[in-house]
Each structure stands twice: as C-alpha cells, then as structure tokens.
Design an enzyme around this catalytic site. Sequence first.
Site, PDB file in Angstrom:
ATOM      1  N   LYS A 114      18.334   8.466  -8.282  1.00 31.02           N
ATOM      2  CA  LYS A 114      18.163   9.541  -7.071  1.00 31.02           C
ATOM      3  C   LYS A 114      17.895  10.759  -7.586  1.00 31.02           C
ATOM      4  O   LYS A 114      16.897  11.474  -6.918  1.00 31.02           O
ATOM      5  CB  LYS A 114      19.459   9.841  -6.291  1.00 31.02           C
ATOM      6  N   THR A 115      18.300  11.271  -8.709  1.00 31.84           N
ATOM      7  CA  THR A 115      17.737  12.463  -9.314  1.00 31.84           C
ATOM      8  C   THR A 115      16.401  12.527  -9.420  1.00 31.84           C
ATOM      9  O   THR A 115      15.800  13.546  -9.392  1.00 31.84           O
ATOM     10  CB  THR A 115      19.003  13.100 -10.298  1.00 31.84           C
TER      11      THR A 115
ATOM     12  N   GLU B 167      18.678  14.941  -2.642  1.00 37.10           N
ATOM     13  CA  GLU B 167      19.377  13.827  -3.062  1.00 37.10           C
ATOM     14  C   GLU B 167      20.615  13.437  -2.107  1.00 37.10           C
ATOM     15  O   GLU B 167      21.308  14.092  -1.966  1.00 37.10           O
ATOM     16  CB  GLU B 167      20.076  13.834  -4.466  1.00 37.10           C
TER      17      GLU B 167
END
Length: 464
Positions: free
Chosen positions: A121-122, A165
């Site tokens: 995600k990051t 995110e």
Amino acid sequence: MAPGIPAAMERPHFIGIGGAGMSGIAKILAQRGAKVAGSDAKESPTAEALRALGATVHIGHAATHLADDASCVVVSSAIRADNPELVRAAELSIPVVHRSDALAALMEGLRAIAVAGTHGKTTTTSMLAVALSELSLDPSYAIGGDLEGPGTNATHGEGDIFVAEADESDRSFQKYDPEVAIVLNVELDHHANYASMDEIYESFETFVGKVVPGGTLVIAADQAGAVELTRRVRDLSTLNVVTYGESEGADVRVHKVTPRGLTSEVTVVLNGKYLTFTVCVPGRHYAHNAVAALAAGVALGIPAHNLASAIGKYTGVKRRLQLKGEVAGVQVIDSYAHHPTEMTADLEAMRGAAADARLLVVFQPHLFSRTQELGTEMGQALALADASVVLDIYPAREDPIPGITSALIIDAAKTAGADVTAVHDKTTIPEVVAGMAKPGDLVLTMGAGDVTDLGPQILDHLSS
C-alpha cells in the site's frame, strides 16, 4: 480548489500524533488552517515537522495536555481506553473521532484513490503521489511512510485528487468512498481482528462496495486472494473492474520485468499497445505496484504515457528497501517487510540485486499474534538469505502470548536449511553484523518495529 477544514475539526487534538497515519492527517489539517494539537510517547523528527507547521505537540500522555476548547479528539485503534487524554475527553464531553473518519472527512468533495491490500500500500500510494505531483496535478495525499524526510507522508494539495493509503487492519478502510479503489492482494493477516479468510473477504467486499457509482476497482490478476475477491464483486453493476498482472487475461498485462541493478524496466500491454517505463526500485513486486498505480491514474483519465514517465520519477520511500549507506564495500538497506509474503518478495529482490554477493538479514518479528499464526512461514522466508540474525518479537500494541517467541521462527528457518542465529540483546547487533559482513555483502534490516534504528549503527561499526 480543495475543501477547507471539516466540521468540528477546527481545533483537533491527536493522541499519538507522531504515528504514520495520525501525523499525516494532522499535517493536512494544519496546512488547511486548523489549530492542531496532540501528544506522542516520545520526541521525534515527525513531531518537529508538525511543530514547524504550527502544531502544538506534547511529549508523553497527560490529561492536562488536552485543551478544554478542543473541538474533537482524534484516535487510532492503537489508543487504549485508559489513556488519560481520552479519559479527560469523556469528562469534557469532547467528541472522539477515529483516524479513519478524520481521513474520510478530508477526502470529501475530492476524486479519491484509496489503495488497499495486505502489503504494497505505502509504495503504491507513494508512486501515485509522486507521479501526480510530477504531472502538476497538485494532489493531496496521505501515506503510511515518509517519501523523503520526516513529515513528508502527507500534504494538502490544491488539485482535485486525493490519494490515500487505506488500512484494512481494523476495517477502517470501509469508511472511504473512493472514485478508484486499488486492491493489491488479499491475504490472512491482522489476526487480532480477523478470525478467518472469509472475514477478510467480507471486509474487502464492503470496501469495494463503497466505490462511488461508475467508479473503478483496480485489482491484481495474479494473486489468489485478489482473484477470489474479483469473483465476488464482478456482478456489482455500478463498478468498473480493471485487472492487472502477468496473467494472459489481465486488462493491463505485465509483459516483461527486466532487472537493472536497483531498478527495473517494465513493459505492459494496455489497450493493445506496448508501453515501457522505468521503476527506480528493485523487485518484481514493486514493478507490479507501479502497474497498479498506472492503471488507477488511467481510470481517472490521465494519459498512460504521461503517467508511465512520471512514475519513473519515484525513487523510493522510507523503509521500503531504502539504502541507508555503504561502508567498506558493504551496503545496508532497510525493509519494513513483516509478513511472510512481503519478506519473500524483498529477499528475492535483494537476491537479484546482490548477484554473487552475500545477503545478510537482521529480522525483528512484529506482533505476537502474527508470529503465532505465520512464524513458520517467516522462518521459511529467511532461508533465502545467506545468513540471518533474529531478534525478539517487537510487541507494538500487543501483550505477550504465553509460549510465543522468536524461537518459533528460528526453528522453522533452521528446518528450511537457513543459517540463522538468535540475538536477544538488540544493542549487540551492530557489532555482531559488522563482524559477519565482508566487502560486497548486502545487509538488510527487516521488520516493522525499531529494527530500523540499527542500520546507521551497523554503518558506524563498519566504519570503525
């Protein structure tokens, strides 16, 4: 123009303001003109970055830190009910807002891209933030890691796009109403909150169901959990589904990933045309993250060739295979990987970058519950390294579970043929690793806890 300050958030107080998610929301509110205050357990560069934006940051938790005129108190799922500031908020009848609700309020009125998945995600959110900024679209974004330095995990932009995110760990990602949702993968994790894969699928289905009518789901075509989720949501009549990956049937097909040292060259097939671009971080999994970002931008109407070039400007994010330095021919790299799939992906990427050099790993398990459920798989992943040192479990928000220690990982690693050593005193690690390393070796510090602090210390010992 981006919206202003959400209702009741003119004077927010954040408990745990230095955390990755919390600090990002606090930063955006401060940039929008809110009078931000909060507290954190210890001093940090992030606290200083927030003060530079005009926020008041207290160190330690005490009821007196909460101003009587605070308009709300913002908390994450990690804040316990007996926190003195939370108790004081109840006494003063100050509304308590969960971090996810605050983030959802910041996204209102904007074209939101929400990035979800068990891992990646990051990186994917960061790639989008960098690319959209490079294209002068001035997005707002909130990321779970720093792009360049403390405080660079979020910004308020004047454009109409907000990239966030989206955290599945506590189901908080169900609060968002994105125009584009990205699902990178769906796997069993966060064992304190999910009892089974069925619960995780149900949670992701709810998240996907919140995509605005006519919006798009960008989802992996190669990962089993994502494929199952796609099957479950295919019939949503208001949803456009775009798959990406190496599978022949993928809408955005990854044709080839060519390693180039610590970068990769990626070729995709999009709308019947080949498109090649550079990803400035190593590893096939990061190449797939870049393709997910590409597909999401295209779903918003941004030309693919412009996006591809802009994604190439992304050079990494803190703790995602971040080069900390090189001394005496030894490179020290830091990885946030803490789930077996993440660990395997990063170790394979580093194995490819190392060529004939040795790969040495310092691994710190994260959470007792995760180790209990996935410790065997963590140990098996470590077999990809030439040698590993394993620390005690980093507890984070959890209390110990009787009988669950890092020995579970070490035993599994040895069974898989790994050269692995237990070290219980973290302060000895720099000397131990410096004694092991030889010119040409790669040293990887790995885990979601404070193992990241060891990289500079290892470099110092190598210097001496």
